[in-house]
Design an enzyme around this catalytic site. Structure first.
Site, PDB file in Angstrom:
ATOM      1  N   CYS A   2      -8.590  61.972  59.094  1.00 31.13           N
ATOM      2  CA  CYS A   2      -9.191  62.341  57.825  1.00 31.13           C
ATOM      3  C   CYS A   2      -8.119  62.397  56.746  1.00 31.13           C
ATOM      4  CB  CYS A   2      -9.859  63.712  57.947  1.00 31.13           C
ATOM      5  SG  CYS A   2     -11.036  63.834  59.316  1.00 31.13           S
ATOM      6  N   LEU A  51     -13.204  60.924  58.643  1.00 24.72           N
ATOM      7  CA  LEU A  51     -13.441  59.777  59.513  1.00 24.72           C
ATOM      8  C   LEU A  51     -13.949  60.361  60.825  1.00 24.72           C
ATOM      9  CD1 LEU A  51     -13.179  56.732  60.168  1.00 24.72           C
ATOM     10  CD2 LEU A  51     -10.867  57.223  60.986  1.00 24.72           C
ATOM     11  N   VAL A 294      -2.043  40.195  66.212  1.00 19.14           N
ATOM     12  CA  VAL A 294      -1.902  39.644  64.867  1.00 19.14           C
ATOM     13  C   VAL A 294      -0.844  38.546  64.866  1.00 19.14           C
ATOM     14  CG1 VAL A 294      -0.177  41.374  64.184  1.00 19.14           C
ATOM     15  CG2 VAL A 294      -1.532  40.211  62.422  1.00 19.14           C
TER      16      VAL A 294
END
Length: 614
Positions: A2, A51, A294
């Site tokens: 959060c 969140l 990635v």
């Protein structure tokens, strides 16, 4: 995960400041896209963005609880990995719960044990609890500093927040930077000094610290720090204990009410975490683990091996995903996306950062967020186990400075003479190094070799590692993604810190004891693979693009960067045919593209935040 913010003002009625609080809280919306909440009283205001990870239905914040007539209000960012054990203990002491979220466990733990509650927590956290009866604010940050917590003090105001942006949004705060702040930007670089907030009057609560704010003032308390003690285990016992600790840590961090994935590069660290996760999912019947990697388009065509990145990740990722049977999601970016995101990465940090490494991580996290809310990452293993090349090079080990600060004089040469004279680069970094070395907890009777390696480990854990944790938090949370870092479990860090160097390098290899601990867990070829860091772009188009960005800055007389740098020397570097080669910047050699992108980010920061110097 959060975002939290708030402030204390003993001289004003904050119930009239709700607009201020709403604006501050709104700046943290990316950290907490699922919900928002505020709480305000005469002298304390608290804001929260959520969140949802645990108990999405009932974990709203600010959360309020009572004990008799006493009232407590909490805003919290983080995860307690030992919440189930704490909850059972608190229930045995007569405490009751109305939710299954760790926020309530944390708050009730404070109500039961007071400030000492932090010593019982295993997790990553930054929180603030307002004791209404005592009119006292208690703040704390986790032991390794995985979760950020900044604060601002001036003229009786005490303002705090997860990121500088929410503090800067307060109507009484200006984005001002003095000599120390500029030294942090240009000399220390992304590896900020612990506790330093860069902006004037802004600091960061250091890892392992808590703070009390009341009518008597502000008091900071260190509740945890690295300590030296004799290591009693044999090599075999050490490897077994490391394996047990790592397994326990990963399994704790896989608990979530929302989808969890792992970040997989095919290297030792991420492969180990993913393997443990796959085994845990099999044991608990949770299906397949999703993994993400990635890379950059056409990187295979331009890759050139060097000491910090000896080989490409792609074949090793395929090796591990095939071996484990994960559901893999390879993510690729092209140069235009990477360059465009340098701007947003600066805003995510509220400061210039690690250029393309930040930008690609931000893009990566946005892609992961489409399929998961929580990710497991191998961050910090190299700092803890001694994996970087500078752990193994005499010139770094014997230097009277940080191993990433070996080129301070050359960096200073790129500053304007007036700025260099003002911030005194070599003196500044010398003082910061002396401060760090003075903290090292040496062990009586250690020989010089062990003292030197303990010093290097301490510098990496307390000075370099926060750079990567800061980057990981800021880029992931800007995408609303929670990233957990099992290698930062304080039990593991405490244990490994005291492993003698000859055992850490068992088998005469970097991170040898970790490799030994993972024998039988990982395939042998992956187990003995040389370290390879987070991937970077090798496409020459990136150089062309960031050189163009920097030249645009240099050609614009209104650019706020210009008064701070030696424009002539920087222009010579940008226009040189050798711009793609390495330039001494931030310690080891930084490539020209990285330097150009960083200076572009500095200009973005100065301009967008309307930073005043003085």
């Amino acid at each position: 995960m959060c975002g939290i913010t708030g402030w204390i003002d003993w001289n004003s009625d904050l119930t009239k400041e709700s607009d201020n609080l709403e604006r501050m809280t709104d700046t943290l919306a990316p950290r907490g896209p699922d919900a928002a909440g505020t709480w305000i009283s005469a002298h304390c205001a608290l804001g929260h963005r959520r969140l949802s990870v645990m108990d999405p239905e009932n974990g709203a914040q600010p959360m309020i609880r009572y004990t008799g007539d006493d009232k407590y209000v909490v805003v919290y960012n983080g995860e307690l990995y030992n919440a189930p054990e704490l909850k059972r203990e608190l229930e045995s002491r007569g405490r009751t719960f109305t939710t299954t979220c760790d926020t309530e466990v944390l708050l009730v733990a404070f109500m039961e044990w007071g400030r000492a509650c932090v010593e019982r927590f295993n997790g990553i956290f930054a929180f603030a609890i307002w004791d209404v009866t005592a009119q006292e604010l208690f703040l704390a940050r986790d032991r390794l500093g995985v979760k950020p917590l900044f604060f601002y003090r001036k003229d009786g105001l005490f303002i705090f927040g997860s990121e500088p942006k929410c503090i800067l949004e307060h109507s009484a705060v200006k984005a001002e930077v003095g000599a120390e702040g500029l030294a942090e930007i240009f000399i220390i670089g992304p590896a900020r000094t612990p506790g330093h907030g860069v902006y004037n009057n802004m600091s960061e609560l250091r890892p392992g610290q808590c703070m009390v704010v009341n009518h008597a003032g502000v008091k900071t308390i260190t509740y945890w720090q690295l300590r030296s003690q004799t290591h009693e285990h044999t090599v075999e016992e050490t490897a077994e204990h490391v394996r047990e600790l790592l397994k326990d840590t990963v399994e704790r961090q896989l608990i979530s009410d929302v989808p969890v994935c792992t970040l997989l590069s095919g290297g030792l660290d991420s492969s180990a975490l993913t393997t443990i996760a796959v085994e845990y999912y099999k044991e608990t019947g949770q299906g397949n683990v999703h993994t993400y990697s990635v890379d950059y388009r056409d990187n295979d065509k331009h890759f050139k091996a060097h000491a910090f990145q000896p080989n490409s990740d792609a074949p090793w990722i395929e090796r591990m995903t095939s071996h484990l049977g994960t559901v893999h999601h390879p993510i690729q970016f092209d140069t235009p996306e990477l360059v465009a995101t340098l701007y947003n990465a600066t805003l995510a940090r509220d400061l210039p950062g690690m250029a393309d490494v930040d930008a690609s991580l931000l893009l990566f996290c946005h892609e992961i967020k489409k399929g998961a809310t929580v990710a497991i990452s191998g961050e910090a293993a190299d700092e803890i186990f001694g994996g970087y090349p500078w752990f193994h090079r005499d010139e770094a080990l014997n230097a009277d400075t940080f191993p990433w600060s070996l080129a301070t004089a050359m960096r200073a040469d790129l500053l304007s003479p007036d700025i260099a004279a003002w911030i005194k680069p070599e003196e500044y970094i010398g003082d910061r190094y002396a401060d760090a070395v003075a903290e090292v907890p040496h062990l009586d009777g250690e020989d010089e070799q062990r003292r030197r390696m303990r010093r290097m480990s301490y510098l990496n854990i307390t000075r370099f590692m926060p750079t990567l944790l800061d980057r990981k938090d800021r880029m992931s949370m800007a995408a609303g993604l929670e990233v957990r870092v099992p290698f930062c479990d304080h039990r593991l860090v405490e244990y490994v810190f005291n492993i003698p160097w000859e055992i850490k390098t068992a088998g005469d290899r970097e991170k040898g004891i970790l490799r030994k601990a993972l024998q039988g867990v990982l395939p042998d070829d992956v187990l003995w693979r040389k370290k390879s860091p987070y991937p970077k772009t090798h496409n020459p188009n990136y150089l062309t693009a960031v050189r163009g960005l920097l030249l645009d800055v240099l050609n614009d007389p209104s650019s706020p960067l210009l008064p701070l740098i030696n424009v002539k020397k920087v222009r010579e570097l940008a226009e040189a045919d050798s711009a793609s080669s390495n330039i001494p910047w931030f310690g080891q050699l930084m490539s020209g593209p990285q330097l150009f992108a960083y200076l572009y980010q500095v200009n973005v920061w100065l301009k967008e935040y309307k930073v005043s110097i003085g």
